[in-house]
Design a protein around this motif. Structure first.
Motif, mmCIF file in Angstrom:
data_model
loop_
_atom_site.group_PDB
_atom_site.id
_atom_site.type_symbol
_atom_site.label_atom_id
_atom_site.label_comp_id
_atom_site.label_asym_id
_atom_site.label_seq_id
_atom_site.Cartn_x
_atom_site.Cartn_y
_atom_site.Cartn_z
ATOM 1 N N ASP A 1 -10.638 -4.050 -13.381
ATOM 2 C CA ASP A 1 -10.398 -4.532 -14.475
ATOM 3 C C ASP A 1 -11.301 -5.427 -15.139
ATOM 4 N N ALA A 2 -11.333 -5.240 -16.230
ATOM 5 C CA ALA A 2 -12.901 -7.003 -16.876
ATOM 6 C C ALA A 2 -11.575 -8.034 -16.914
ATOM 7 N N GLN A 3 -10.517 -7.576 -17.625
ATOM 8 C CA GLN A 3 -9.736 -8.464 -17.808
ATOM 9 C C GLN A 3 -8.649 -8.882 -16.256
ATOM 10 N N THR A 4 -9.179 -8.516 -15.499
ATOM 11 C CA THR A 4 -8.465 -9.236 -14.252
ATOM 12 C C THR A 4 -9.238 -9.922 -13.192
ATOM 13 N N ARG A 5 -9.098 -11.022 -13.042
ATOM 14 C CA ARG A 5 -9.806 -12.303 -12.195
ATOM 15 C C ARG A 5 -10.037 -12.752 -11.085
ATOM 16 N N ILE B 1 4.146 -6.213 -1.120
ATOM 17 C CA ILE B 1 3.864 -4.717 -0.081
ATOM 18 C C ILE B 1 5.164 -4.838 0.388
ATOM 19 N N GLU B 2 5.905 -4.081 1.152
ATOM 20 C CA GLU B 2 6.949 -2.938 1.291
ATOM 21 C C GLU B 2 6.088 -2.203 2.621
ATOM 22 N N GLY B 3 4.448 -1.816 2.835
ATOM 23 C CA GLY B 3 3.878 -0.842 3.823
ATOM 24 C C GLY B 3 2.748 -0.333 3.086
ATOM 25 N N ILE B 4 2.555 -0.093 3.697
ATOM 26 C CA ILE B 4 0.491 0.726 3.138
ATOM 27 C C ILE B 4 0.867 2.523 3.834
ATOM 28 N N ARG B 5 0.754 3.534 3.262
ATOM 29 C CA ARG B 5 0.521 4.738 4.422
ATOM 30 C C ARG B 5 -0.756 4.871 4.495
ATOM 31 N N ASP B 6 -1.633 4.710 3.796
ATOM 32 C CA ASP B 6 -3.383 5.076 4.261
ATOM 33 C C ASP B 6 -3.717 3.476 4.025
ATOM 34 N N ILE B 7 -4.157 3.428 5.759
ATOM 35 C CA ILE B 7 -4.489 2.176 6.210
ATOM 36 C C ILE B 7 -5.922 2.158 5.887
ATOM 37 N N PRO B 8 -6.485 3.235 6.159
ATOM 38 C CA PRO B 8 -8.619 3.107 6.464
ATOM 39 C C PRO B 8 -8.618 3.153 4.829
ATOM 40 N N ARG B 9 -8.088 3.867 3.953
ATOM 41 C CA ARG B 9 -7.720 3.345 2.482
ATOM 42 C C ARG B 9 -8.268 2.670 1.949
ATOM 43 N N PHE B 10 -7.326 1.615 2.597
ATOM 44 C CA PHE B 10 -6.738 0.241 1.207
ATOM 45 C C PHE B 10 -7.897 -1.077 2.294
ATOM 46 N N VAL B 11 -8.035 -0.686 3.379
ATOM 47 C CA VAL B 11 -9.403 -1.403 4.053
ATOM 48 C C VAL B 11 -10.816 -1.119 3.166
ATOM 49 N N GLU B 12 -10.473 0.003 2.926
ATOM 50 C CA GLU B 12 -11.835 0.208 2.123
ATOM 51 C C GLU B 12 -12.218 -0.202 0.917
ATOM 52 N N THR B 13 -10.690 -0.143 0.744
ATOM 53 C CA THR B 13 -10.852 -0.518 -0.519
ATOM 54 C C THR B 13 -10.774 -1.740 -1.138
ATOM 55 N N ALA B 14 -10.252 -2.317 -0.831
ATOM 56 C CA ALA B 14 -9.973 -4.268 -0.729
ATOM 57 C C ALA B 14 -11.526 -4.539 -0.307
ATOM 58 N N ARG B 15 -12.448 -4.035 1.059
ATOM 59 C CA ARG B 15 -12.887 -4.629 1.412
ATOM 60 C C ARG B 15 -14.438 -4.632 0.094
ATOM 61 N N ARG B 16 -14.613 -4.073 -0.892
ATOM 62 C CA ARG B 16 -15.038 -3.514 -2.068
ATOM 63 C C ARG B 16 -14.469 -4.811 -3.308
ATOM 64 N N ILE B 17 -13.863 -4.560 -3.310
ATOM 65 C CA ILE B 17 -13.030 -5.853 -3.792
ATOM 66 C C ILE B 17 -13.467 -6.974 -3.521
ATOM 67 N N LEU C 1 -15.665 -10.215 -5.028
ATOM 68 C CA LEU C 1 -15.896 -9.700 -6.081
ATOM 69 C C LEU C 1 -14.839 -10.349 -6.359
ATOM 70 N N LYS C 2 -13.073 -10.142 -5.889
ATOM 71 C CA LYS C 2 -12.437 -11.181 -6.907
ATOM 72 C C LYS C 2 -11.700 -11.410 -5.858
ATOM 73 N N PRO C 3 -10.629 -12.648 -5.951
ATOM 74 C CA PRO C 3 -10.087 -12.659 -4.886
ATOM 75 C C PRO C 3 -8.291 -11.601 -5.122
#
Length: 695
Positions: free
Chosen positions: A206-210, A216-232, A235-237
Motif C-alpha cells: 500500500d503506497a499510503q502506508t510507510r 499477534i496472538e498466534g500465526i498458523r502458517d509460519i513459513p508463509r509469514f516469514v516469506e511475506t515479511a522478508r519481502r517487506i 523496504l518498510k519497517p
C-alpha cells in the motif's frame, strides 16, 4: 496488490449491512453510523426485516431485494444467521464480506463447525471475508470506517493489523490525543479466511502506508509469514507485539480468537528471522510504529540530544547507549558555535543542556538546526520544548501579579515561536523525536504532532523510538533474502527411520543418530558399535587412545552422571572395565559405542524441535552441562539459510566465546552456520523427526 483480497474489501463502491437498525445502543447501528458519518462516499444499503428506513437510508428486507450487488457485505447478527446470509450474498455475486459476529472458532466445537461452514460457502462462491469475531476496517484514504467508534483524525501513514478488534477501534480516542493516524487498520478476528499475513502483504504494497504494526496472538502458517515479511521489511519497517508466549497468554488467545500459540522464545526467533521489530506493549506498537511511519529514515547511529534539563538528557543518553546508538561528543568547532547561544554554565558536548533556558527559539530551532547541519549526527532528540502548557501551569501563581491581557500577550508571544519550531521540524531530512511531559494542551506538542513529529511522554520512550529506527537500519543492511530450496529426502535416511519405526522405536540410539546426521553432511565423530566385552580390545586398538566408551540404546538419551559414559580410556583393560560398569549401571545388557576422545574447551549446542502451533524450529546456544541452567539459546523457524545461521550464532549472550578467548582460536562460525542450515531442513524432509539434539 489488486490480487490481495483486501484491496477489494477495503475499497468498495457499495456496502450492505445486516444488523443495523435505528436503535443506537445496538452494535450493528454503531457500525453503520461510522460508515455514514465518517465521510464514505460510496452507496450504502441497510438490510432490515421490519424497518423501511435505517438511519435515514432506505432499507431492504432481504439480500435479493437490493437494487444492485453490493461490493462489500457487513454482518452483525447472531452467529446462527451468518451462514445463510453469507450464502445469500454469495449467490447475489458479492465478493467481499466482514463478519463482525462472534461465536465461531473461539467458542468450542459447535462454533468451529459453523466456522468451517463459512469457509465452504466462501470457497463455493469466491467470496473473501474478514472475521468472524472482528471489528472491521478503517481506510483513511477513502474515509471508510466500519468500526463502532468515529474516526475523524484524517489520513495517516501507519498501517495496522490486529487479531484484537479493540486495538483497531477503542483506541481511536487514545491515538487522537497523541497525533497518531492510521493509513489502513484491519481487524482480522478469527482469521477463518483472510488472515494477518494477507493484511501484512496488503499493507506492504500500500503506497499510503510507510510503516506497519501488527498485534499477534498466534500465526498458523509460519513459513508463509516469514516469506511475506522478508519481502517487506527491507523496504518498510514492521513492528509486532506477540502475547501468546506465556501460559496465561496462550490460554487467552485460544478463547479469544481460537488461535493456538507457541512459546515466547520461538516467536522472538521468528520476528528476528522475518526482520520484524518486536515490542512488548500496545502503546509501543502505536508510538514507535508512528515514528517509523512519519520520520525520515535513520542512516547512521549518531544521535544528538538537546534538552532544557540535565536529568532528561542523561536518561535519553543512557537509553540510546543501551539500545546500540552513539551519543558522540561534538567537535570543538561545533561546541564553540553552540557556546555563543548558551548560558556560560550550560554543557554543550552532547547532550546539550540549556538548563531551563526559556528562549524557545534557541532550544527548538537554532541549536538543533546547528547540530543537524554539522553533519556530526544522524538524528536528534529534543526535550523540554513547551509553550502554552507551561504558561497555563504558571497561571495560578501569576494571578494578582499580571492581568489577563498581559498573560494572553505572553502566551501569544510564545505561540509565535512555536510556529517557527514546527517550520524547522518540517524541513528536517533526518529523524527528530521529542520528549515532553506536556500533552496536546501545550501548543508545541500539538503543533509537533499535527506536523508528523512524534512526541513521547518520557525521555526514555523518545530514545527507544530512535532505537527502533536503528533496528530497521540494521534490517535494511541485511543480505538479500532468498528462500531455502529443499532437496529430496535421502534414500538412506528414509530407510533408517522406516526400520526404526517398524521396530516400534520412538528414538534413534546415538550410533544410528550419527549415521542419520552424517547423511545430511553434519560432521560427527566416527564410532564403533560393540555388543560384547570380547570386542573391546580389537575395537580400541583400531580406534586409538584415548577413547570414549558409552551406552547406546534408543531409550538412553542422557548418560552424564548415570554411570553410562567413561572418558579418557587409555588401554583395552580400562575400556573393558568401563564396559562392565556400563552394563551394571544400565541394569541390562546394552550395546556400547567406542570413539576417539575429542577435546574442546568450548561447547555449543544445536538442534531442531517441533512445537504444536508453530512447527519446526532450529536452535543454537551454549552447550555442555550448563545448557539448561543458563538457557543461553536462540531459535529460528525452519528452514534457515547459512546467513540466518550466522545471525543466530552472533545473538547468544556468550558470543565472546566465539572469538579468540584465553588463548583459544576463533570458532569457525561459517562451518557452524552451515550445520544449522542443514539441521533446519531435516524436520521438513522427514516429518517423523520430532527433535534433534547435538552437542
Amino acid at each position: 496488490m489488486n490480487e490481495n483480497p483486501l484491496y477489494r474489501l477495503l475499497n468498495p463502491a457499495s456496502i450492505a449491512t445486516v444488523g443495523a437498525g435505528n436503535n443506537f445502543a445496538k452494535m450493528g447501528t454503531m457500525h453503520a453510523m461510522s460508515i455514514i458519518k465518517d465521510g464514505y462516499s460510496g452507496r450504502f444499503y441497510p438490510i432490515h426485516p421490519r424497518d423501511d428506513t435505517v438511519l435515514g437510508h432506505a432499507a431492504f428486507r432481504t439480500v435479493q431485494e437490493l437494487p444492485e450487488t453490493p461490493e462489500l457485505a457487513i454482518l452483525i447478527v447472531p452467529s446462527n444467521q451468518v451462514p445463510g446470509l453469507l450464502e445469500d450474498f454469495g449467490a447475489r455475486g458479492t465478493k467481499s464480506a466482514i463478519i463482525i459476529s462472534g461465536g465461531f472458532g473461539e467458542a468450542g466445537a459447535e462454533g468451529e463447525r459453523m466456522q468451517n461452514k463459512l469457509n465452504e460457502i466462501s470457497a463455493r462462491y469466491g467470496i473473501r471475508f474478514l472475521g468472524p469475531n472482528c471489528m472491521g476496517i478503517i481506510n483513511t484514504e477513502i474515509s471508510l470506517n466500519t468500526t463502532v467508534i468515529p474516526y475523524d483524525l484524517g489520513p495517516g501513514s501507519l498501517g495496522f493489523a490486529s487479531q484484537s478488534g479493540t486495538y483497531v477501534t477503542q483506541t481511536i480516542i487514545y491515538l487522537g490525543k497523541r497525533g497518531i493516524r492510521f493509513s489502513k487498520a484491519i481487524s482480522v478476528g478469527n482469521s477463518a479466511d483472510i488472515d494477518i499475513i494477507d493484511a501484512l502483504e496488503y499493507l506492504g504494497s500500500d503506497a499510503q502506508t510507510r510503516a506497519i504494526s501488527l498485534y499477534i496472538e498466534g500465526i498458523r502458517d509460519i513459513p508463509r509469514f516469514v516469506e511475506t515479511a522478508r519481502r517487506i521489511t527491507p523496504l518498510k519497517p514492521v513492528l509486532a507485539q506477540y502475547v501468546g508466549g506465556s501460559a496465561a497468554g496462550a490460554r487467552a488467545s485460544l478463547s479469544h480468537t481460537g488461535t493456538m500459540a507457541a512459546p515466547d522464545h520461538l516467536y522472538d526467533g521468528l520476528f528476528r528471522q522475518a526482520g520484524i521489530i518486536r515490542v512488548h506493549t500496545v502503546a509501543d506498537l502505536y508510538a514507535f510504529g508512528h515514528m517509523l511511519a512519519v520520520q525520515p529514515r535513520l542512516e547512521g547511529n549518531r544521535i544528538g540530544v538537546v534538552t532544557n534539563s540535565g536529568g532528561p538528557g542523561s536518561s535519553i543518553a543512557h537509553a540510546l547507549d543501551k539500545g546500540g546508538l552513539a551519543v558522540p561528543e561534538f567537535s570543538k568547532a561545533l561546541q564553540q558555535r553552540l557556546r555563543e547561544l548558551l548560558p556560560p554554565h550550560a554543557p554543550c558536548k552532547n547532550p546539550v543542556d540549556l538548563t531551563f533556558h526559556t528562549d524557545l527559539e534557541v532550544l527548538g530551532v537554532k541549536i538543533p538546526g546547528m547540530v543537524l547541519a554539522s553533519g556530526e549526527v544522524d538524528g536528534i532528540i529534543l526535550h523540554g520544548v513547551m509553550s502554552s502548557g507551561f504558561t497555563k501551569a504558571l497561571r495560578p501563581h501569576l494571578k494578582g501579579f499580571i492581568d489577563g491581557s498581559m498573560f494572553d500577550n505572553f502566551t501569544d508571544m510564545m505561540a509565535g515561536t512555536s510556529r517557527k519550531i514546527v517550520s524547522f521540524a518540517d524541513s528536517c531530512t533526518k529523524p527528530v523525536a521529542v520528549s515532553s511531559f506536556f500533552d496536546r494542551d501545550d501548543d508545541c506538542t500539538a503543533m509537533y504532532e499535527d506536523h508528523n513529529v512524534p512526541v513521547f511522554d518520557s525521555p526514555e520512550k523518545a530514545a527507544n523510538g530512535m532505537v527502533c529506527m536503528l533496528q530497521h537500519l540494521r534490517i535494511r543492511e541485511r543480505k538479500p533474502w532468498r528462500p531455502v530450496t529443499l532437496p529430496e529426502p535421502l534414500k538412506e535416511a528414509v530407510e533408517l527411520i522406516g526400520r526404526s519405526l517398524s521396530s516400534g522405536l520412538m528414538n534413534l540410539d546415538e550410533h544410528d543418530s550419527k549415521r542419520f546426521l552424517g547423511y545430511y553432511g553434519i560432521p560427527v565423530i566416527e564410532d564403533t558399535l560393540v555388543d560384547s566385552e570380547g570386542e573391546i580390545a580389537g575395537a580400541s586398538r583400531k580406534i586409538g587412545f584415548p577413547l570414549v566408551v558409552k551406552a547406546s540404546a534408543p531409550d538412553i538419551l542422557h548418560k552424564t552422571g548415570k554411570g553410562l559414559i567413561y572418558l579418557n580410556q587409555n588401554s583395552p583393560e580400562e575400556a573393558s572395565r568401563s564396559y562392565r560398569k556400563i552394563q551394571e549401571a544400565a541394569g541390562r545388557r546394552v550395546p556400547v559405542i567406542m570413539s576417539r576422545m575429542v577435546r574442546g574447551e568450548r561447547e555449543f549446542a544445536a538442534g531442531a524441535v517441533i512445537t504444536a502451533g508453530f512447527g519446526p524450529a532450529v536452535m543454537f546456544g551454549l552447550g555442555g552441562i550448563f545448557t539448561e541452567a543458563l538457557g543461553d539459546a536462540v531459535f529460528r523457524p525452519a528452514p534457515i539459510t547459512a546467513d540466518d545461521g550466522l545471525e543466530m550464532i552472533r545473538e547468544i549472550r556468550a558470543r565472546k566465546l566465539l572469538g579468540s578467548f584465553r588463548g583459544m582460536p576463533e570458532v569457525n562460525i561459517e562451518s557452524l552456520a552451515g550445520i544449522l542450515h542443514r539441521l533446519s531442513i531435516i524436520p521438513l524432509l522427514h516429518p517423523e523427526v520430532a527433535a534433534i539434539d547435538v552437542n
